[in-house]
Design a protein around this motif. Structure first.
Motif, mmCIF file in Angstrom:
data_model
loop_
_atom_site.group_PDB
_atom_site.id
_atom_site.type_symbol
_atom_site.label_atom_id
_atom_site.label_comp_id
_atom_site.label_asym_id
_atom_site.label_seq_id
_atom_site.Cartn_x
_atom_site.Cartn_y
_atom_site.Cartn_z
ATOM 1 N N ALA A 59 -0.980 -4.956 -0.645
ATOM 2 C CA ALA A 59 -1.310 -3.814 0.215
ATOM 3 C C ALA A 59 -0.036 -3.354 0.889
ATOM 4 C CB ALA A 59 -2.341 -4.212 1.271
ATOM 5 N N GLU A 60 0.145 -2.051 0.984
ATOM 6 C CA GLU A 60 1.310 -1.548 1.714
ATOM 7 C C GLU A 60 0.995 -1.579 3.204
ATOM 8 O OE1 GLU A 60 4.194 2.344 2.146
ATOM 9 O OE2 GLU A 60 3.099 2.031 0.283
ATOM 10 N N PHE A 61 1.855 -2.261 3.957
ATOM 11 C CA PHE A 61 1.622 -2.426 5.390
ATOM 12 C C PHE A 61 2.970 -2.369 6.092
ATOM 13 C CE2 PHE A 61 0.887 -5.064 9.221
ATOM 14 C CZ PHE A 61 -0.200 -4.381 9.755
ATOM 15 N N CYS A 62 3.101 -1.438 7.013
ATOM 16 C CA CYS A 62 4.369 -1.238 7.734
ATOM 17 C C CYS A 62 5.530 -1.046 6.759
ATOM 18 C CB CYS A 62 4.647 -2.407 8.677
ATOM 19 S SG CYS A 62 3.523 -2.498 10.093
ATOM 20 N N GLY A 63 5.261 -0.325 5.677
ATOM 21 C CA GLY A 63 6.316 0.018 4.730
ATOM 22 C C GLY A 63 6.698 -1.087 3.770
ATOM 23 N N THR A 64 5.942 -2.195 3.753
ATOM 24 C CA THR A 64 6.256 -3.326 2.883
ATOM 25 C C THR A 64 5.025 -3.737 2.092
ATOM 26 O OG1 THR A 64 7.883 -4.154 4.463
ATOM 27 C CG2 THR A 64 7.090 -5.720 2.839
ATOM 28 N N SER A 67 1.294 -9.420 -0.012
ATOM 29 C CA SER A 67 0.373 -10.003 -0.980
ATOM 30 C C SER A 67 -1.044 -10.038 -0.422
ATOM 31 C CB SER A 67 0.806 -11.423 -1.338
ATOM 32 O OG SER A 67 2.021 -11.431 -2.049
ATOM 33 N N VAL A 68 -2.004 -9.661 -1.255
ATOM 34 C CA VAL A 68 -3.422 -9.726 -0.915
ATOM 35 C C VAL A 68 -4.154 -10.174 -2.171
ATOM 36 C CG1 VAL A 68 -5.452 -8.451 -0.136
ATOM 37 C CG2 VAL A 68 -3.221 -7.830 0.742
ATOM 38 N N GLU A 69 -5.178 -10.972 -1.995
ATOM 39 C CA GLU A 69 -5.934 -11.426 -3.158
ATOM 40 C C GLU A 69 -7.422 -11.309 -2.892
ATOM 41 O OE1 GLU A 69 -6.359 -16.193 -2.938
ATOM 42 O OE2 GLU A 69 -4.302 -15.482 -3.198
ATOM 43 N N PRO A 70 -8.247 -11.355 -3.947
ATOM 44 C CA PRO A 70 -9.698 -11.245 -3.750
ATOM 45 C C PRO A 70 -10.205 -12.267 -2.742
ATOM 46 C CG PRO A 70 -9.179 -11.046 -6.079
ATOM 47 C CD PRO A 70 -7.890 -11.401 -5.386
ATOM 48 N N GLY A 71 -11.116 -11.806 -1.889
ATOM 49 C CA GLY A 71 -11.686 -12.676 -0.875
ATOM 50 C C GLY A 71 -10.913 -12.713 0.415
ATOM 51 N N VAL A 72 -9.838 -11.922 0.513
ATOM 52 C CA VAL A 72 -9.013 -11.893 1.721
ATOM 53 C C VAL A 72 -9.128 -10.511 2.367
ATOM 54 C CG1 VAL A 72 -6.660 -12.071 2.630
ATOM 55 C CG2 VAL A 72 -7.418 -13.619 0.823
ATOM 56 N N VAL A 74 -8.258 -7.114 3.821
ATOM 57 C CA VAL A 74 -7.172 -6.192 3.500
ATOM 58 C C VAL A 74 -6.620 -5.597 4.800
ATOM 59 C CG1 VAL A 74 -6.550 -4.054 2.321
ATOM 60 C CG2 VAL A 74 -8.189 -5.630 1.272
ATOM 61 N N PRO A 75 -5.326 -5.748 5.079
ATOM 62 C CA PRO A 75 -4.773 -5.187 6.315
ATOM 63 C C PRO A 75 -4.948 -3.674 6.367
ATOM 64 C CG PRO A 75 -3.011 -5.916 4.849
ATOM 65 C CD PRO A 75 -4.292 -6.412 4.264
ATOM 66 N N ARG A 76 -5.424 -3.174 7.503
ATOM 67 C CA ARG A 76 -5.684 -1.747 7.670
ATOM 68 C C ARG A 76 -4.435 -1.039 8.201
ATOM 69 N NH1 ARG A 76 -9.880 -4.239 5.515
ATOM 70 N NH2 ARG A 76 -11.957 -3.692 6.332
ATOM 71 N N GLY A 104 -1.725 -12.635 6.659
ATOM 72 C CA GLY A 104 -0.465 -12.898 7.343
ATOM 73 C C GLY A 104 0.415 -11.674 7.484
ATOM 74 N N ALA A 105 -0.124 -10.512 7.136
ATOM 75 C CA ALA A 105 0.677 -9.284 7.113
ATOM 76 C C ALA A 105 1.186 -8.887 8.497
ATOM 77 C CB ALA A 105 -0.140 -8.134 6.521
ATOM 78 N N ILE A 106 0.396 -9.133 9.548
ATOM 79 C CA ILE A 106 0.798 -8.702 10.888
ATOM 80 C C ILE A 106 2.037 -9.461 11.344
ATOM 81 C CG2 ILE A 106 0.096 -8.529 13.300
ATOM 82 C CD1 ILE A 106 -2.805 -8.325 12.327
#
Length: 261
Positions: A59-64, A67-72, A74-76, A104-106
């Motif tokens: 997922a693109e988050f804060c320009g980066t 990694s995201v996988e099924p069951g996790v 998704v960062p908004r 862990g994206a935040i």
């Protein structure tokens, strides 16, 4: 379904299924596939309602790309506001904890903004923890599995400069009204905040003073409607709550900082 060899075929299939951004999604699916059979499987997954991020693996988050996988969860995009608010508080090298971290994206994004920090993340879900490690560990951080503060090393007590929390805050009865992608493909524990949406927030706020360093802050995402109550929770814990919003993102964050003496 016949094999799709043209981008226009993918766009048409996605558009027919109601995907608003069919062209953009088609481009991402085509770019993530290595052969027509794989592309066909990915399109089928998308048509069945699987989130695009789960299919392409990021997922693109804060320009980066995170990694995201099924069951996790998704960062908004709205949660990028939480990172911006935290970046105004934190200093390079700060001890940062990303609680209820999901992917862990935040914490990873805040680390990138600071260029470095002493990053720790925790989640109760083993699938989320496994995913978070792919985003956090390359940045020198550590990820722990467990229920909120119980997951953290005791050595962090009283030493956390910035505590990040995107705890679930959707009221239980409102989950049925969420988009199918979230309801069916993201863990309920990452969505369900209990009867009023604030059950997990209460536990986060109640425990925060024991973990924050002198002068440390809790930065927590909430909704515009719930923000006054979130601020009252902080007040009850001895922290001064400050509400900030970004209308363009539909984002609301409450920061809890020590009261001046």
């Amino acid at each position: 379904m016949a094999f799709m060899t043209r981008g226009s075929d993918v766009v048409a299939a996605l558009r027919a299924a109601g995907c608003v951004f069919a062209e953009d999604e088609a481009q991402l699916l085509i770019g993530a596939s290595n052969h027509p059979e794989q592309l066909n499987r990915m399109v089928d997954q998308r048509l069945s309602g699987l989130p695009l991020e789960h299919i392409v693996g990021w997922a693109e988050f804060c320009g980066t790309r995170m990694s995201v996988e099924p069951g996790v969860f998704v960062p908004r995009r709205r949660t990028e506001f939480l990172v911006r608010v935290a970046a105004m508080i934190a200093k390079p090298g700060a001890v940062v904890v990303d609680l209820c971290c999901g992917s862990g994206a935040i914490g990873a994004a805040l680390n990138d903004r600071l260029e470095s920090c002493d990053l720790h993340a925790a989640d109760i879900d083993p699938v989320a923890v496994q995913c978070a490690r792919r985003n956090v560990e390359p940045r020198g951080g550590a990820v722990y599995q467990g229920d909120l503060y119980a997951a953290l090393p005791h050595g962090l007590r009283g030493k956390v400069d910035v505590l990040l929390a995107n705890a679930p805050y959707v009221p239980t009865k409102s989950i049925a009204m969420m988009p199918q992608e979230a309801r069916l493909h993201e863990p309920r524990a990452a969505l369900d905040g209990g009867a009023d949406g604030l059950e997990v927030q209460r536990r986060v706020v109640l425990g925060a003073p024991r973990w924050l360093a002198p002068g440390g802050s809790l930065v927590i995402e909430t909704s515009g409607q719930q923000a006054p109550e979130t601020a009252r929770l902080l007040d009850g814990a001895g922290l001064l709550g400050d509400v900030a919003s970004d209308e363009s993102l539909g984002a609301t964050v409450v920061t809890g900082s020590p009261r001046s003496r």
